[in-house]
Design a protein around this motif. Structure first.
Motif, PDB file in Angstrom:
ATOM      1  N   THR B  34       0.805  -1.224   0.000  1.00 14.23           N
ATOM      2  CA  THR B  34       0.000   0.000   0.000  1.00 14.23           C
ATOM      3  C   THR B  34       0.838   1.274   0.000  1.00 14.23           C
ATOM      4  O   THR B  34       0.296   2.378   0.153  1.00 14.23           O
ATOM      5  CB  THR B  34      -0.902   0.021   1.254  1.00 14.23           C
ATOM      6  OG1 THR B  34      -0.071  -0.222   2.400  1.00 14.23           O
ATOM      7  CG2 THR B  34      -1.982  -1.038   1.186  1.00 14.23           C
ATOM      8  N   GLU B  35       2.151   1.115  -0.168  1.00 16.41           N
ATOM      9  CA  GLU B  35       3.082   2.244  -0.050  1.00 16.41           C
ATOM     10  C   GLU B  35       2.594   3.497  -0.795  1.00 16.41           C
ATOM     11  O   GLU B  35       2.538   4.593  -0.230  1.00 16.41           O
ATOM     12  CB  GLU B  35       4.446   1.808  -0.601  1.00 16.41           C
ATOM     13  CG  GLU B  35       5.487   2.892  -0.555  1.00 16.41           C
ATOM     14  CD  GLU B  35       6.869   2.361  -0.964  1.00 16.41           C
ATOM     15  OE1 GLU B  35       6.970   1.177  -1.360  1.00 16.41           O
ATOM     16  OE2 GLU B  35       7.826   3.137  -0.875  1.00 16.41           O
ATOM     17  N   ASN B  36       2.221   3.344  -2.054  1.00 15.63           N
ATOM     18  CA  ASN B  36       1.869   4.509  -2.870  1.00 15.63           C
ATOM     19  C   ASN B  36       0.573   5.188  -2.427  1.00 15.63           C
ATOM     20  O   ASN B  36       0.353   6.361  -2.715  1.00 15.63           O
ATOM     21  CB  ASN B  36       1.758   4.114  -4.346  1.00 15.63           C
ATOM     22  CG  ASN B  36       3.123   3.777  -4.931  1.00 15.63           C
ATOM     23  OD1 ASN B  36       4.137   4.274  -4.446  1.00 15.63           O
ATOM     24  ND2 ASN B  36       3.146   2.926  -5.938  1.00 15.63           N
ATOM     25  N   SER B  37      -0.283   4.439  -1.733  1.00 12.61           N
ATOM     26  CA  SER B  37      -1.569   5.015  -1.307  1.00 12.61           C
ATOM     27  C   SER B  37      -1.375   6.199  -0.381  1.00 12.61           C
ATOM     28  O   SER B  37      -2.275   7.029  -0.227  1.00 12.61           O
ATOM     29  CB  SER B  37      -2.404   3.956  -0.581  1.00 12.61           C
ATOM     30  OG  SER B  37      -2.502   2.793  -1.359  1.00 12.61           O
ATOM     31  N   PHE B  38      -0.200   6.274   0.251  1.00 19.23           N
ATOM     32  CA  PHE B  38       0.029   7.326   1.240  1.00 19.23           C
ATOM     33  C   PHE B  38       0.865   8.473   0.682  1.00 19.23           C
ATOM     34  O   PHE B  38       1.272   9.357   1.414  1.00 19.23           O
ATOM     35  CB  PHE B  38       0.656   6.720   2.505  1.00 19.23           C
ATOM     36  CG  PHE B  38      -0.292   5.767   3.182  1.00 19.23           C
ATOM     37  CD1 PHE B  38      -1.202   6.223   4.119  1.00 19.23           C
ATOM     38  CD2 PHE B  38      -0.331   4.421   2.834  1.00 19.23           C
ATOM     39  CE1 PHE B  38      -2.110   5.375   4.705  1.00 19.23           C
ATOM     40  CE2 PHE B  38      -1.240   3.553   3.414  1.00 19.23           C
ATOM     41  CZ  PHE B  38      -2.130   4.029   4.358  1.00 19.23           C
ATOM     42  N   GLY B  39       1.115   8.443  -0.630  1.00 23.65           N
ATOM     43  CA  GLY B  39       1.932   9.488  -1.230  1.00 23.65           C
ATOM     44  C   GLY B  39       1.147  10.506  -2.054  1.00 23.65           C
ATOM     45  O   GLY B  39       1.714  11.469  -2.549  1.00 23.65           O
ATOM     46  N   TYR B  40      -0.174  10.305  -2.169  1.00 25.92           N
ATOM     47  CA  TYR B  40      -0.967  11.203  -3.017  1.00 25.92           C
ATOM     48  C   TYR B  40      -1.401  12.455  -2.252  1.00 25.92           C
ATOM     49  O   TYR B  40      -1.592  12.409  -1.039  1.00 25.92           O
ATOM     50  CB  TYR B  40      -2.215  10.480  -3.539  1.00 25.92           C
ATOM     51  CG  TYR B  40      -1.908   9.277  -4.400  1.00 25.92           C
ATOM     52  CD1 TYR B  40      -1.304   9.437  -5.642  1.00 25.92           C
ATOM     53  CD2 TYR B  40      -2.198   7.991  -3.976  1.00 25.92           C
ATOM     54  CE1 TYR B  40      -0.998   8.336  -6.443  1.00 25.92           C
ATOM     55  CE2 TYR B  40      -1.903   6.880  -4.761  1.00 25.92           C
ATOM     56  CZ  TYR B  40      -1.307   7.064  -5.985  1.00 25.92           C
ATOM     57  OH  TYR B  40      -1.006   5.975  -6.762  1.00 25.92           O
ATOM     58  N   SER B  41      -1.610  13.536  -2.986  1.00 27.58           N
ATOM     59  CA  SER B  41      -2.216  14.720  -2.373  1.00 27.58           C
ATOM     60  C   SER B  41      -3.692  14.432  -2.124  1.00 27.58           C
ATOM     61  O   SER B  41      -4.256  13.488  -2.693  1.00 27.58           O
ATOM     62  CB  SER B  41      -2.080  15.934  -3.298  1.00 27.58           C
ATOM     63  OG  SER B  41      -2.951  15.779  -4.401  1.00 27.58           O
ATOM     64  N   THR B  42      -4.323  15.228  -1.273  1.00 26.09           N
ATOM     65  CA  THR B  42      -5.733  15.027  -0.952  1.00 26.09           C
ATOM     66  C   THR B  42      -6.586  15.088  -2.222  1.00 26.09           C
ATOM     67  O   THR B  42      -7.507  14.286  -2.412  1.00 26.09           O
ATOM     68  CB  THR B  42      -6.205  16.112   0.043  1.00 26.09           C
ATOM     69  OG1 THR B  42      -5.289  16.122   1.145  1.00 26.09           O
ATOM     70  CG2 THR B  42      -7.599  15.823   0.564  1.00 26.09           C
ATOM     71  N   ASP B  43      -6.267  16.035  -3.115  1.00 22.68           N
ATOM     72  CA  ASP B  43      -7.041  16.177  -4.359  1.00 22.68           C
ATOM     73  C   ASP B  43      -6.851  14.968  -5.276  1.00 22.68           C
ATOM     74  O   ASP B  43      -7.808  14.452  -5.852  1.00 22.68           O
ATOM     75  CB  ASP B  43      -6.624  17.450  -5.122  1.00 22.68           C
ATOM     76  CG  ASP B  43      -7.206  18.695  -4.461  1.00 22.68           C
ATOM     77  OD1 ASP B  43      -8.048  18.543  -3.555  1.00 22.68           O
ATOM     78  OD2 ASP B  43      -6.796  19.801  -4.851  1.00 22.68           O
ATOM     79  N   GLU B  44      -5.603  14.528  -5.406  1.00 18.42           N
ATOM     80  CA  GLU B  44      -5.326  13.351  -6.238  1.00 18.42           C
ATOM     81  C   GLU B  44      -6.116  12.150  -5.714  1.00 18.42           C
ATOM     82  O   GLU B  44      -6.782  11.447  -6.463  1.00 18.42           O
ATOM     83  CB  GLU B  44      -3.832  12.995  -6.186  1.00 18.42           C
ATOM     84  CG  GLU B  44      -2.952  13.785  -7.153  1.00 18.42           C
ATOM     85  CD  GLU B  44      -1.462  13.475  -6.920  1.00 18.42           C
ATOM     86  OE1 GLU B  44      -0.725  13.400  -7.916  1.00 18.42           O
ATOM     87  OE2 GLU B  44      -1.035  13.326  -5.746  1.00 18.42           O
ATOM     88  N   GLU B  45      -6.017  11.951  -4.389  1.00 18.70           N
ATOM     89  CA  GLU B  45      -6.640  10.780  -3.784  1.00 18.70           C
ATOM     90  C   GLU B  45      -8.147  10.809  -4.013  1.00 18.70           C
ATOM     91  O   GLU B  45      -8.762   9.798  -4.337  1.00 18.70           O
ATOM     92  CB  GLU B  45      -6.301  10.740  -2.286  1.00 18.70           C
ATOM     93  CG  GLU B  45      -6.465   9.373  -1.619  1.00 18.70           C
ATOM     94  CD  GLU B  45      -7.909   9.055  -1.277  1.00 18.70           C
ATOM     95  OE1 GLU B  45      -8.270   7.880  -1.287  1.00 18.70           O
ATOM     96  OE2 GLU B  45      -8.698   9.998  -1.012  1.00 18.70           O
ATOM     97  N   ALA B  46      -8.743  12.007  -3.836  1.00 20.32           N
ATOM     98  CA  ALA B  46     -10.199  12.140  -3.969  1.00 20.32           C
ATOM     99  C   ALA B  46     -10.658  11.899  -5.405  1.00 20.32           C
ATOM    100  O   ALA B  46     -11.835  11.624  -5.651  1.00 20.32           O
ATOM    101  CB  ALA B  46     -10.648  13.521  -3.496  1.00 20.32           C
TER     102      ALA B  46
END
Lengths: 145, 145
Positions: B34-46
């Motif tokens: 899950t490493e990459n899941s924690f590297g996104y900006s809030t906007d990217e993730e949303a």
């Protein structure tokens, strides 16, 4: 009918007024097993033994005919209970209040096996509760083993 | 060894600096799915599709040899994943940072089947991770089917 209501207690901003309204409405359909869990003060609640809370809630969840989870606020316990309810095949309705700049949990909203109502008007959530619980009541859940 | 790291993303205050430190440390033991899941900006993730996130995370969780969940912040997704990991018999370690005026989730802390480390020093949490993962690595998790 036995109803398990799940909502944030120690997690993010529990909306106590709304939870009470929802619990009163659920009580019109059956016994809300977790009703008293939402009536304690923060200090009272924190004084309970965690193992006691866990054992009691899991027992209630096992015996519930239906589960209604309020998932507007983040909560580890609510997420855990949603997964257990899914595992045990309980009829399950999630209620999420639309909030500016926020999104529901991806793990819950993205799971096609779960039914989530996104609402802005509380009355719409209460109507969804009625539609969800009425067929369960009719199927005679209260007399099931 | 495949490690599933679970932590708050859309839930209560994710501690991004600590999560990155923890993920770097976990990477010394194996692949952090899950490493990459924690590297996104809030906007990217949303912007991601929730069903895609859910399907991907459940698949990673299924194939994980071990699960480490950071449960200091409330999160529906983390609570859901802890329950799934328990259901699927995954070796599971919960990490909770002591915080004034707060308590860990009763549903997690009160469940005797779960192992929760309560820490104040991050180094103590990293040591607990080492003690948790080393026997799994030795048992040859990476070559398991």
């Amino acid at each position: 009918m036995k109803i398990y209501f799940s909502g944030s207690i120690r997690g993010g901003d529990p909306d106590r007024g709304w939870f009470q309204r929802l619990i009163r409405h659920l009580s019109g359909h059956g016994k809300v097993l977790t009703e008293n869990s939402f009536g304690y003060s923060t200090d009272e609640e924190a004084s309970f033994d965690d193992a006691w809370i866990y054992e009691r809630d899991v027992e209630w969840l096992r015996e519930a005919d239906a589960v209604v989870a309020e998932v507007s606020a983040p909560s580890l316990g609510v997420g855990y209970e949603v997964a257990k309810a899914e595992q045990w095949g309980k009829p399950l309705l999630l209620l999420y209040r639309e909030q500016p700049g926020r999104k529901p949990s991806a793990m819950l909203n993205g799971n096609k096996a779960l039914e989530m109502l996104v609402f802005t008007e509380e009355d719409d959530a209460l109507k969804a509760v009625d539609s969800f619980l009425s067929p369960i009541k009719l199927s005679g859940a209260s007399t099931a083993p």
